[in-house]
Design a protein around this motif. Structure first.
Motif, mmCIF file in Angstrom:
data_model
loop_
_atom_site.group_PDB
_atom_site.id
_atom_site.type_symbol
_atom_site.label_atom_id
_atom_site.label_comp_id
_atom_site.label_asym_id
_atom_site.label_seq_id
_atom_site.Cartn_x
_atom_site.Cartn_y
_atom_site.Cartn_z
ATOM 1 N N SER A 18 12.623 35.253 3.728
ATOM 2 C CA SER A 18 13.306 36.194 3.359
ATOM 3 C C SER A 18 14.787 36.267 4.052
ATOM 4 O O SER A 18 15.480 36.508 3.290
ATOM 5 C CB SER A 18 12.573 37.766 3.614
ATOM 6 N N CYS A 19 14.566 35.928 5.291
ATOM 7 C CA CYS A 19 16.042 35.606 5.848
ATOM 8 C C CYS A 19 16.912 34.922 5.185
ATOM 9 O O CYS A 19 18.131 34.808 5.170
ATOM 10 C CB CYS A 19 15.688 35.657 7.503
ATOM 11 N N LYS A 20 16.126 33.524 5.252
ATOM 12 C CA LYS A 20 16.937 32.258 4.363
ATOM 13 C C LYS A 20 17.600 32.848 3.129
ATOM 14 O O LYS A 20 18.802 32.493 2.923
ATOM 15 C CB LYS A 20 15.772 31.320 4.327
ATOM 16 N N ARG A 21 16.868 33.444 2.290
ATOM 17 C CA ARG A 21 17.245 33.884 0.999
ATOM 18 C C ARG A 21 18.763 34.504 1.167
ATOM 19 O O ARG A 21 19.495 34.733 0.132
ATOM 20 C CB ARG A 21 16.402 34.838 0.133
ATOM 21 N N LYS A 22 18.693 35.449 2.191
ATOM 22 C CA LYS A 22 20.168 36.327 2.554
ATOM 23 C C LYS A 22 21.015 35.646 3.684
ATOM 24 O O LYS A 22 21.781 36.324 3.893
ATOM 25 C CB LYS A 22 19.216 37.565 2.784
ATOM 26 N N GLY A 23 20.585 34.687 4.034
ATOM 27 C CA GLY A 23 21.529 34.003 5.044
ATOM 28 C C GLY A 23 21.455 34.871 6.407
ATOM 29 O O GLY A 23 22.286 34.954 7.103
ATOM 30 N N ARG A 24 20.176 35.542 6.597
ATOM 31 C CA ARG A 24 20.180 36.365 8.099
ATOM 32 C C ARG A 24 19.333 35.372 8.837
ATOM 33 O O ARG A 24 18.610 34.267 8.597
ATOM 34 C CB ARG A 24 19.272 37.470 7.639
ATOM 35 N N ASN A 25 19.292 35.667 10.104
ATOM 36 C CA ASN A 25 18.783 35.144 11.258
ATOM 37 C C ASN A 25 17.565 35.878 11.436
ATOM 38 O O ASN A 25 17.476 37.063 12.068
ATOM 39 C CB ASN A 25 19.883 35.103 12.678
ATOM 40 N N PRO A 26 16.466 35.331 11.254
ATOM 41 C CA PRO A 26 14.983 35.800 11.654
ATOM 42 C C PRO A 26 14.980 36.520 12.932
ATOM 43 O O PRO A 26 14.282 37.342 13.275
ATOM 44 C CB PRO A 26 13.990 34.529 11.501
ATOM 45 N N GLU A 27 15.967 35.867 13.762
ATOM 46 C CA GLU A 27 15.588 36.463 15.048
ATOM 47 C C GLU A 27 16.251 37.791 15.411
ATOM 48 O O GLU A 27 15.932 38.636 16.384
ATOM 49 C CB GLU A 27 16.372 35.782 16.283
ATOM 50 N N ASP A 28 17.103 38.314 14.257
ATOM 51 C CA ASP A 28 17.567 39.864 14.133
ATOM 52 C C ASP A 28 16.577 40.754 13.616
ATOM 53 O O ASP A 28 16.894 41.906 13.286
ATOM 54 C CB ASP A 28 18.728 39.499 13.417
ATOM 55 N N VAL A 29 15.369 40.244 13.334
ATOM 56 C CA VAL A 29 14.401 41.189 12.508
ATOM 57 C C VAL A 29 13.338 41.276 13.568
ATOM 58 O O VAL A 29 12.623 40.378 14.009
ATOM 59 C CB VAL A 29 13.850 40.568 11.247
ATOM 60 N N VAL A 30 12.973 42.523 14.039
ATOM 61 C CA VAL A 30 11.972 42.922 15.026
ATOM 62 C C VAL A 30 10.409 42.916 14.169
ATOM 63 O O VAL A 30 10.625 43.770 13.090
ATOM 64 C CB VAL A 30 12.243 43.924 15.823
ATOM 65 N N ILE A 31 9.352 42.207 14.446
ATOM 66 C CA ILE A 31 8.375 42.567 13.816
ATOM 67 C C ILE A 31 7.629 43.252 14.631
ATOM 68 O O ILE A 31 7.210 43.122 15.815
ATOM 69 C CB ILE A 31 7.548 41.158 13.584
ATOM 70 N N LEU A 32 7.536 44.582 14.315
ATOM 71 C CA LEU A 32 6.619 45.565 14.992
ATOM 72 C C LEU A 32 5.307 45.450 14.677
ATOM 73 O O LEU A 32 4.972 45.908 13.293
ATOM 74 C CB LEU A 32 7.366 46.755 14.811
ATOM 75 N N ALA A 33 4.298 45.486 15.463
ATOM 76 C CA ALA A 33 2.814 45.176 15.168
ATOM 77 C C ALA A 33 2.201 46.629 15.207
ATOM 78 O O ALA A 33 2.253 47.100 16.099
ATOM 79 C CB ALA A 33 2.113 44.169 16.024
ATOM 80 N N VAL A 34 1.990 47.254 13.892
ATOM 81 C CA VAL A 34 1.359 48.418 14.180
ATOM 82 C C VAL A 34 -0.153 48.312 14.302
ATOM 83 O O VAL A 34 -0.803 48.138 13.575
ATOM 84 C CB VAL A 34 1.662 49.106 12.693
ATOM 85 N N SER A 35 -0.398 48.872 15.763
ATOM 86 C CA SER A 35 -1.697 48.558 16.254
ATOM 87 C C SER A 35 -2.577 49.920 16.063
ATOM 88 O O SER A 35 -3.542 49.886 16.640
ATOM 89 C CB SER A 35 -1.551 48.056 17.583
ATOM 90 N N LYS A 36 -2.334 50.789 15.375
ATOM 91 C CA LYS A 36 -3.055 52.006 15.241
ATOM 92 C C LYS A 36 -4.487 51.535 14.661
ATOM 93 O O LYS A 36 -4.727 50.517 13.973
ATOM 94 C CB LYS A 36 -2.632 52.863 14.152
ATOM 95 N N THR A 37 -5.694 52.169 15.194
ATOM 96 C CA THR A 37 -7.238 51.626 15.248
ATOM 97 C C THR A 37 -7.469 50.307 15.852
ATOM 98 O O THR A 37 -8.765 49.857 15.883
ATOM 99 C CB THR A 37 -7.545 51.619 13.578
ATOM 100 N N VAL A 38 -6.623 49.577 16.019
ATOM 101 C CA VAL A 38 -6.912 48.061 16.825
ATOM 102 C C VAL A 38 -7.108 48.207 18.262
ATOM 103 O O VAL A 38 -6.375 49.108 18.952
ATOM 104 C CB VAL A 38 -5.705 47.259 16.520
ATOM 105 N N ASP A 39 -8.148 47.787 18.701
ATOM 106 C CA ASP A 39 -8.559 48.018 19.984
ATOM 107 C C ASP A 39 -7.578 46.998 21.132
ATOM 108 O O ASP A 39 -6.948 46.234 20.565
ATOM 109 C CB ASP A 39 -10.149 47.774 20.359
ATOM 110 N N THR A 40 -7.872 47.395 22.326
ATOM 111 C CA THR A 40 -6.820 46.764 23.321
ATOM 112 C C THR A 40 -7.071 45.347 23.322
ATOM 113 O O THR A 40 -6.215 44.696 23.858
ATOM 114 C CB THR A 40 -6.915 47.686 24.707
ATOM 115 N N ALA A 41 -8.293 44.813 23.255
ATOM 116 C CA ALA A 41 -8.454 43.173 23.324
ATOM 117 C C ALA A 41 -7.792 42.631 22.397
ATOM 118 O O ALA A 41 -7.253 41.700 22.549
ATOM 119 C CB ALA A 41 -10.199 43.204 23.281
ATOM 120 N N ARG A 42 -7.623 43.100 21.072
ATOM 121 C CA ARG A 42 -6.878 42.513 19.926
ATOM 122 C C ARG A 42 -5.462 42.715 20.247
ATOM 123 O O ARG A 42 -4.669 41.975 19.774
ATOM 124 C CB ARG A 42 -7.313 43.168 18.782
#
Ligand SMILES: *Cc1c(COP(=O)(O)O)cnc(C)c1O
Length: 233
Positions: A18-42
């Motif tokens: 997606s970044c490539k299509r727009k000439g953006r740097n992937p490092e500028d996009v934070v992947i926030l892992a939404v961990s609701k319901t996910v246990d702490t081991a995971r």
């Protein structure tokens, strides 16, 4: 159960495209892992794969995970869900970013609780771009006034905007919504409002993050795409 490394790998690959299509740097996009319901081991497993940003919706669940995972260095906790005023007291010193500031009374309570504890809250304003009755967030036409009012809070720093798009069948339908929020983001950034720094644009989830990146998102909030299906929304 979904293999986290497979899920995360797939998301990273698609973010890069997606970044490539727009000439953006992937490092500028934070992947926030939404961990609701996910246990702490995971969550530990995800951290081991390099994820550092985790999002929770329920304060009680967040507090217990925050405590159990206190040994993980450099982890950033985000509150992404609707925040009840009476839960704010549990948050000072624990959150990297609150994504869901959507009303004045909540801002007042965040400011008060942070002040009592000597902390500063970094927040995003949640905007209900699609004006859905079932969703929180202030309406686009009210964002300017709301941001101007933020100047009076000494213990809050506004860092950007967040939206949740409607659950369309075709993610392409979210495009005008994300585009609209980006326009507000840019316009408000140009105004140099006291106490407001338009740095983060949090939009896009597992179903629609590619469109969101194309429309300027720099935080995407991914739950199922990384951890697999869960029992509550
Ligand atoms: C659950 C949730 C997400 C993640 O949704 P997925 O469809 O699992 O990616 C993102 N943002 C908010 C506010 C959520 O509540």
């Amino acid at each position: 159960m979904r293999d986290i490394s497979h899920g995360f790998g797939d998301i990273k690959r698609r973010v890069a495209l997606s970044c490539k299509r727009k000439g953006r740097n992937p490092e500028d996009v934070v992947i926030l892992a939404v961990s609701k319901t996910v246990d702490t081991a995971r969550i530990r497993e995800a951290y081991g794969l390099g994820l550092r940003d985790f999002g929770e919706n329920k304060v009680q669940e967040f507090i217990s995970k925050h405590e159990e995972l206190g040994d993980l260095k450099g982890i950033n906790w985000h509150i992404t869900g609707h925040l009840q005023t009476n839960k704010v007291k549990y948050l000072p010193g624990k959150t990297h970013l609150i994504h869901s500031l959507d009303r004045m009374r909540l801002a007042g309570e965040i400011d008060r609780r942070m002040g009592l504890n000597g902390f500063m809250a970094r927040v995003l304003i949640q905007v209900n771009v699609a004006r859905e009755a079932t969703k929180s967030g202030i309406y686009p036409e009210d964002v300017g006034d709301f941001l101007h009012d933020m100047g009076k809070f000494k213990n809050i720093k506004v860092k950007g905007l967040m939206t949740i798009a409607p659950d369309f069948d075709d993610p392409e339908q979210t495009r005008p919504i994300f585009r609209h929020l980006n326009k507000i983001f840019v316009d408000m950034g140009d105004k140099n409002i006291d106490n407001v720094h338009m740095k983060y644009l949090s939009m896009g989830m597992s179903k629609d993050f590619e469109v969101a990146i194309e429309e300027g998102a720099n935080i995407i909030r991914i739950g199922r795409g990384i951890f697999g299906d869960r029992t509550y929304k």
